[in-house]
Design a protein around this motif. Structure first.
Motif, mmCIF file in Angstrom:
data_model
loop_
_atom_site.group_PDB
_atom_site.id
_atom_site.type_symbol
_atom_site.label_atom_id
_atom_site.label_comp_id
_atom_site.label_asym_id
_atom_site.label_seq_id
_atom_site.Cartn_x
_atom_site.Cartn_y
_atom_site.Cartn_z
ATOM 1 N N ALA A 149 0.837 -1.202 0.000
ATOM 2 C CA ALA A 149 0.000 0.000 0.000
ATOM 3 C C ALA A 149 0.868 1.246 0.000
ATOM 4 N N GLU A 150 0.478 2.256 -0.759
ATOM 5 C CA GLU A 150 1.182 3.526 -0.800
ATOM 6 C C GLU A 150 0.523 4.496 0.167
ATOM 7 N N ILE A 151 1.335 5.219 0.899
ATOM 8 C CA ILE A 151 0.803 6.156 1.883
ATOM 9 C C ILE A 151 1.168 7.581 1.477
ATOM 10 N N PRO A 152 0.342 8.565 1.838
ATOM 11 C CA PRO A 152 0.683 9.957 1.571
ATOM 12 C C PRO A 152 1.745 10.433 2.566
ATOM 13 N N CYS A 153 2.781 11.053 2.057
ATOM 14 C CA CYS A 153 3.872 11.499 2.933
ATOM 15 C C CYS A 153 4.525 12.753 2.356
ATOM 16 N N PRO A 250 6.741 25.539 -0.129
ATOM 17 C CA PRO A 250 5.330 25.115 -0.247
ATOM 18 C C PRO A 250 4.368 25.829 0.683
ATOM 19 N N TYR A 251 4.856 26.426 1.779
ATOM 20 C CA TYR A 251 3.964 27.075 2.738
ATOM 21 C C TYR A 251 4.369 28.533 2.940
ATOM 22 N N GLU A 252 3.368 29.373 3.183
ATOM 23 C CA GLU A 252 3.657 30.766 3.520
ATOM 24 C C GLU A 252 4.220 30.885 4.925
ATOM 25 N N ASN A 253 3.840 29.955 5.789
ATOM 26 C CA ASN A 253 4.293 29.965 7.176
ATOM 27 C C ASN A 253 5.671 29.313 7.271
ATOM 28 N N PRO A 254 6.714 30.042 7.683
ATOM 29 C CA PRO A 254 8.051 29.443 7.794
ATOM 30 C C PRO A 254 8.091 28.234 8.712
ATOM 31 N N ALA A 255 7.273 28.233 9.772
ATOM 32 C CA ALA A 255 7.282 27.105 10.702
ATOM 33 C C ALA A 255 6.859 25.816 10.011
ATOM 34 N N MET A 256 5.876 25.897 9.106
ATOM 35 C CA MET A 256 5.449 24.691 8.394
ATOM 36 C C MET A 256 6.515 24.221 7.418
ATOM 37 N N ASN A 257 7.218 25.147 6.780
ATOM 38 C CA ASN A 257 8.328 24.740 5.916
ATOM 39 C C ASN A 257 9.413 24.048 6.725
ATOM 40 N N GLY A 258 9.640 24.511 7.954
ATOM 41 C CA GLY A 258 10.600 23.845 8.823
ATOM 42 C C GLY A 258 10.151 22.459 9.222
ATOM 43 N N VAL A 259 8.838 22.257 9.349
ATOM 44 C CA VAL A 259 8.298 20.951 9.713
ATOM 45 C C VAL A 259 8.595 19.913 8.626
ATOM 46 N N VAL A 260 8.632 20.341 7.367
ATOM 47 C CA VAL A 260 8.966 19.416 6.289
ATOM 48 C C VAL A 260 10.328 18.788 6.543
ATOM 49 N N VAL A 261 11.308 19.628 6.871
ATOM 50 C CA VAL A 261 12.656 19.128 7.129
ATOM 51 C C VAL A 261 12.699 18.324 8.425
ATOM 52 N N LYS A 262 12.013 18.795 9.427
ATOM 53 C CA LYS A 262 12.074 18.171 10.747
ATOM 54 C C LYS A 262 11.508 16.762 10.750
ATOM 55 N N HIS A 263 10.383 16.551 10.074
ATOM 56 C CA HIS A 263 9.693 15.262 10.188
ATOM 57 C C HIS A 263 9.774 14.383 8.941
ATOM 58 N N LEU A 264 10.356 14.886 7.872
ATOM 59 C CA LEU A 264 10.467 14.064 6.666
ATOM 60 C C LEU A 264 11.916 13.872 6.259
ATOM 61 N N LEU A 265 12.793 13.758 7.238
ATOM 62 C CA LEU A 265 14.212 13.527 6.947
ATOM 63 C C LEU A 265 14.423 12.210 6.208
ATOM 64 N N SER A 373 9.276 3.956 12.312
ATOM 65 C CA SER A 373 9.655 5.351 12.484
ATOM 66 C C SER A 373 9.215 6.196 11.295
ATOM 67 N N ASP A 374 9.413 5.688 10.088
ATOM 68 C CA ASP A 374 9.027 6.449 8.893
ATOM 69 C C ASP A 374 7.509 6.627 8.820
ATOM 70 N N LEU A 375 6.773 5.577 9.152
ATOM 71 C CA LEU A 375 5.310 5.670 9.137
ATOM 72 C C LEU A 375 4.830 6.704 10.147
ATOM 73 N N PHE A 376 5.380 6.668 11.346
ATOM 74 C CA PHE A 376 5.002 7.654 12.367
ATOM 75 C C PHE A 376 5.257 9.062 11.859
ATOM 76 N N SER A 377 6.419 9.297 11.246
ATOM 77 C CA SER A 377 6.760 10.637 10.764
ATOM 78 C C SER A 377 5.789 11.097 9.680
ATOM 79 N N CYS A 378 5.422 10.195 8.782
ATOM 80 C CA CYS A 378 4.486 10.550 7.711
ATOM 81 C C CYS A 378 3.106 10.894 8.273
ATOM 82 N N LEU A 379 2.591 10.038 9.157
ATOM 83 C CA LEU A 379 1.265 10.265 9.728
ATOM 84 C C LEU A 379 1.226 11.544 10.546
ATOM 85 N N LEU A 380 2.296 11.788 11.311
ATOM 86 C CA LEU A 380 2.361 13.002 12.119
ATOM 87 C C LEU A 380 2.390 14.235 11.216
#
Length: 467
Positions: A149-153, A250-265, A373-380
């Motif tokens: 199954a493919e998951i959105p991440c 992708p986001y106007e909010n810098p915090a959300m752009n930081g979340v991309v790096v933080k949780h999708l390493l 770990s990867d699944l948790f990061s994607c879902l979060l």
């Protein structure tokens, strides 16, 4: 007169007391130690970090990795740690042994069939970076029992990286240490206590946006030609994001752009086996290889993160988030908690063990890249786009309901205080303090919780009858 002579030549009787002599000896022996403990305070790692054995191969203090211009103000506004005692100290093995074991683990993983991606990811283009999924759509992927199954991440929109940086990231096959500074919100801080081989073994990446790049360039901090790809600042390779036009973040909010790096390493570094995320407000004071070995590999965990110093329950963190304006839209926080309560969020209780808390301090996250770990990061991450970048609010909701379960070492706050130093953010006037949504702040109210989806949660958290 003779009496005076006798008094002068005789030793006072008090000095003949053996007990007093022993007391003075004890005082003189222990006083230096007591003074050292008193003045070293929480900065001393001896209570919480045990280096066993400590040999010449262990990390030691070295020259500064980078000399900053005085006006850049790298080391301003440190936040003192006040918690000094440890109930469960972190034990670090000899640096050379750790180096060999980490390298062996990474080599074995690369050579084994498990080196193929543990998860399959959805692709394509959508109207938001994470796909703008509904609650039911996000929850559908919590139970991952079909390996096909493919998951959105994320990455349904471009995440603008320069090709040279992307190639360098793909070459990281072992441990990656990553951080990000967006909107010039922090200062680049150099890690301390690095072992002799760490800079050659681990990849250090600092992600910045155009606003941060302008400040670094103004201070002539970036090396290389005009700070182009490949620039370094001490230990860190600087990866510049964005560039305007079609290459916008992708986001106007810098915090959300930081979340991309933080949780999708795990997606940005597809060949890395371990990662250490460090918020830019933190400065590591212990070698990251030792952290991976002690807090992750040694515990057999998928992920290691500190417990929150004050809050145990998700709702406590939500209330604090609203009260201290960590996110300005209080009604949106209320709607988020209502959604989670309707869909199974429960307050922490001993039944959740071995998870000792529902609220982490995610300023430092150590991961073993793999299925759980990867699944948790994607879902979060999907929850963060749906609501807000405050990752502590969705943490327990995802962790408790996902399948397969993620093995998590939530270590003591006191250990966290001794593996890094926290600095205050470089906030600008008018920022709002959180990078939250713009507009008028709505104050939280203490309205009646009757008919709220979180009524049973709150009653259980407060120890009240739920019937």
């Amino acid at each position: 007169m003779g009496g005076w002579v006798r008094v002068r030549v005789r030793s006072p009787s008090v000095m003949q007391s053996k007990l007093l002599c022993l007391s003075l000896l004890y005082l003189l022996t222990t006083l230096p130690l007591a003074l050292y403990v008193s003045f070293s305070g929480p900065g001393s790692a001896s209570r919480c970090l045990l280096f066993l054995p400590f040999r010449s191969s262990a990390p030691s203090a070295s020259a500064a990795l980078f000399k900053y211009p005085r006006e850049y103000g790298e080391h301003k506004h440190a936040i003192p740690a006040t918690r000094a005692l440890c109930s469960d100290p972190a034990v670090f093995s000899d640096y050379k042994a750790v180096l060999e074991e980490i390298n062996s683990l990474c080599l074995n993983l690369s050579a084994s069939p498990s080196s193929t991606p543990a998860l399959r990811y959805q692709s394509g283009r959508r109207d938001s970076f994470a796909g703008n999924l509904s609650t039911d759509q996000r929850r559908f992927f919590f139970n991952h029992t079909d390996s096909a199954a493919e998951i959105p991440c994320g990455f349904f929109k471009e995440f603008p990286l320069r090709e040279a940086d992307r190639l360098a990231m793909e070459k990281c096959h072992g441990v990656v240490v990553a951080s990000a500074i967006l909107n010039d919100h922090d200062k680049i801080r150099q890690p301390k206590g690095l072992g002799s081989e760490t800079l050659r073994t681990a990849c250090f990446f600092m992600f910045i946006d155009d606003a941060t790049h302008r400040i670094l360039a103004r201070h002539n901090i970036l090396t290389g030609q005009r700070g182009e790809p490949g620039s370094t600042v001490g230990a860190w390779r600087v990866a510049r994001l964005g560039g305007g036009g079609e290459h916008r973040l992708p986001y106007e909010n810098p915090a959300m752009n930081g979340v991309v790096v933080k949780h999708l390493l795990h997606r940005l570094f597809p060949n890395a086996r371990f990662s250490v995320w460090v918020d830019a407000k933190m400065q590591l004071t212990v070698d990251p290889l030792l952290l991976v070995h002690s807090l992750l590999v040694g515990k057999g965990a998928d992920m290691a993160v500190s417990k929150h110093p004050f809050n145990l329950h998700t709702m406590e963190e939500a209330i604090a988030t609203a009260r201290w304006r960590k996110w300005d839209d209080v009604e949106a926080i209320r709607a988020q908690m209502e959604t989670y309560c309707r869909n199974g969020l429960q307050p922490w209780s001993p039944s959740k063990l071995p998870y000792p808390s529902d609220v982490p301090d995610t300023a430092i996250i150590i991961r073993r890249h793999g299925l759980a770990s990867d699944l948790f990061s994607c879902l979060l991450f999907n929850e963060l786009e749906a609501f807000n970048p405050r990752d502590q609010l969705a943490f327990a909701y995802v962790r408790d309901q996902m399948n397969p379960k993620v093995s998590m070492n939530m270590f003591d706050v006191e250990v966290f205080d001794h593996i890094a130093v926290e600095y205050r953010h470089n906030l600008k006037r008018g920022d709002g303090g959180a990078g939250g949504k713009q507009g008028v702040t709505t104050m939280a109210s203490s309205g009646d919780i009757t008919r709220s989806s979180c009524e049973r949660y709150l009653l259980k958290m407060w120890g009240e009858p739920t019937e």
